[in-house]
Write an enzyme that holds these catalytic residues in place. Structure first.
Site, short mmCIF file in Angstrom:
data_model
loop_
_atom_site.label_atom_id
_atom_site.label_comp_id
_atom_site.label_asym_id
_atom_site.label_seq_id
_atom_site.Cartn_x
_atom_site.Cartn_y
_atom_site.Cartn_z
N HIS A 1 -43.51 58.60 14.74
CA HIS A 1 -43.66 58.78 15.80
C HIS A 1 -44.93 58.99 16.32
O HIS A 1 -46.55 58.71 15.43
CB HIS A 1 -43.45 60.06 15.34
CG HIS A 1 -42.75 61.25 14.93
ND1 HIS A 1 -42.01 61.64 15.90
CD2 HIS A 1 -41.77 61.16 13.52
CE1 HIS A 1 -41.26 62.61 14.85
NE2 HIS A 1 -41.41 62.12 13.96
N HIS B 1 -39.05 55.71 10.31
CA HIS B 1 -40.20 55.84 12.09
C HIS B 1 -41.18 56.03 11.54
O HIS B 1 -41.66 57.23 10.92
CB HIS B 1 -38.87 56.72 12.72
CG HIS B 1 -38.28 57.65 11.80
ND1 HIS B 1 -37.52 58.39 11.02
CD2 HIS B 1 -39.08 59.03 12.62
CE1 HIS B 1 -38.05 59.69 10.86
NE2 HIS B 1 -38.44 60.22 11.45
P1 5GP Z 1 -38.31 63.46 12.30
O1 5GP Z 1 -37.88 64.78 12.54
O2 5GP Z 1 -37.43 62.80 10.88
O3 5GP Z 1 -39.49 63.05 10.97
O4 5GP Z 1 -38.01 62.95 12.86
C1 5GP Z 1 -36.29 62.48 13.44
C2 5GP Z 1 -36.75 62.06 15.20
O5 5GP Z 1 -35.74 61.63 15.74
C3 5GP Z 1 -36.53 63.59 15.83
O6 5GP Z 1 -38.39 64.21 16.25
C4 5GP Z 1 -35.91 64.25 16.91
O7 5GP Z 1 -35.88 64.40 18.14
C5 5GP Z 1 -35.28 62.49 16.74
N1 5GP Z 1 -34.19 61.82 16.93
C6 5GP Z 1 -33.01 62.95 16.22
N2 5GP Z 1 -31.73 62.42 16.94
C7 5GP Z 1 -32.43 60.87 17.31
C8 5GP Z 1 -31.11 59.92 18.39
O8 5GP Z 1 -30.06 60.07 19.06
N3 5GP Z 1 -31.83 59.68 19.76
C9 5GP Z 1 -33.19 59.65 19.56
N4 5GP Z 1 -34.03 58.60 20.57
N5 5GP Z 1 -34.12 60.33 18.90
C10 5GP Z 1 -33.79 61.40 18.02
#
Ligand code: 5GP
Ligand code: ZN
Length: 149
Positions: free
Chosen positions: A110, A108
């Site tokens: 951001h 993903h």
């Molecule tokens: P990472 O920390 O892996 O770069 O980003 C994962 C992102 O996914 C985090 O910012 C977190 O807030 C978001 N996230 C985690 N679970 C969910 C979910 O069930 N739905 C949505 N919309 N975002 C999520």
């Protein structure tokens, strides 16, 4: 939600469940290969995630032919966020591996609207110049691996 079946799916993955419509999301945009939705733990108002519909855990596993669709969607969504909220700036960032802050192992990007001085993430590294001998060695090490790829 998927407009056609996405065979690359991981049964444990929360983002695959969102793609399949099994858990809800606040959708912003979708096309055949990508989906954009609001982050449910937003770091700033308008914080959005852009994902491939197929399950690829991280950048290292991402097929080359998804790079362009993901960046095209990210750019469109970033432009829309900029128009909708008028932030002072927008960051795109992307984590690979727990040490880099990755918590969801489905690739993903951001899209993070920023306000001057909001301190949401710091890109101020003090501008300490690198050592050119070290930089040359690092460039050589990467070129050597790339030459074998
Ligand atoms: P990472 O920390 O892996 O770069 O980003 C994962 C992102 O996914 C985090 O910012 C977190 O807030 C978001 N996230 C985690 N679970 C969910 C979910 O069930 N739905 C949505 N919309 N975002 C999520
Ligand atoms: Zn997934």
């Amino acid at each position: 939600m998927a407009s056609h079946p996405h065979p690359l799916r991981n049964a444990e993955c929360i983002f695959c469940k969102i793609v399949a419509g099994e858990i809800p999301c606040h959708k912003v945009y979708e096309d055949d290969k990508t989906l954009a939705f609001m982050d449910i733990f937003p770091l700033s108002p308008g914080h959005t995630l852009v994902i491939p519909k197929d399950h690829h855990p991280d950048l290292f596993a991402l097929p080359d032919d998804l790079g362009s669709p993901l960046m095209t969607t990210s750019r469109r969504v970033a432009l829309a966020i900029a128009k909708a909220f008028g932030p002072d700036g927008v960051n795109l960032f992307q984590a690979n591996g727990a040490a880099a802050g990755q918590t969801v192992f489905h690739f993903h990007l951001h899209i993070l609207p920023r306000r001057k001085g909001d301190g949401v993430i710091s890109t101020d590294h003090g501008q300490r110049p690198g050592d050119h001998a070290a930089l040359a060695k690092e460039a050589e090490a990467v070129r050597a691996v790339l030459a074998e790829m």
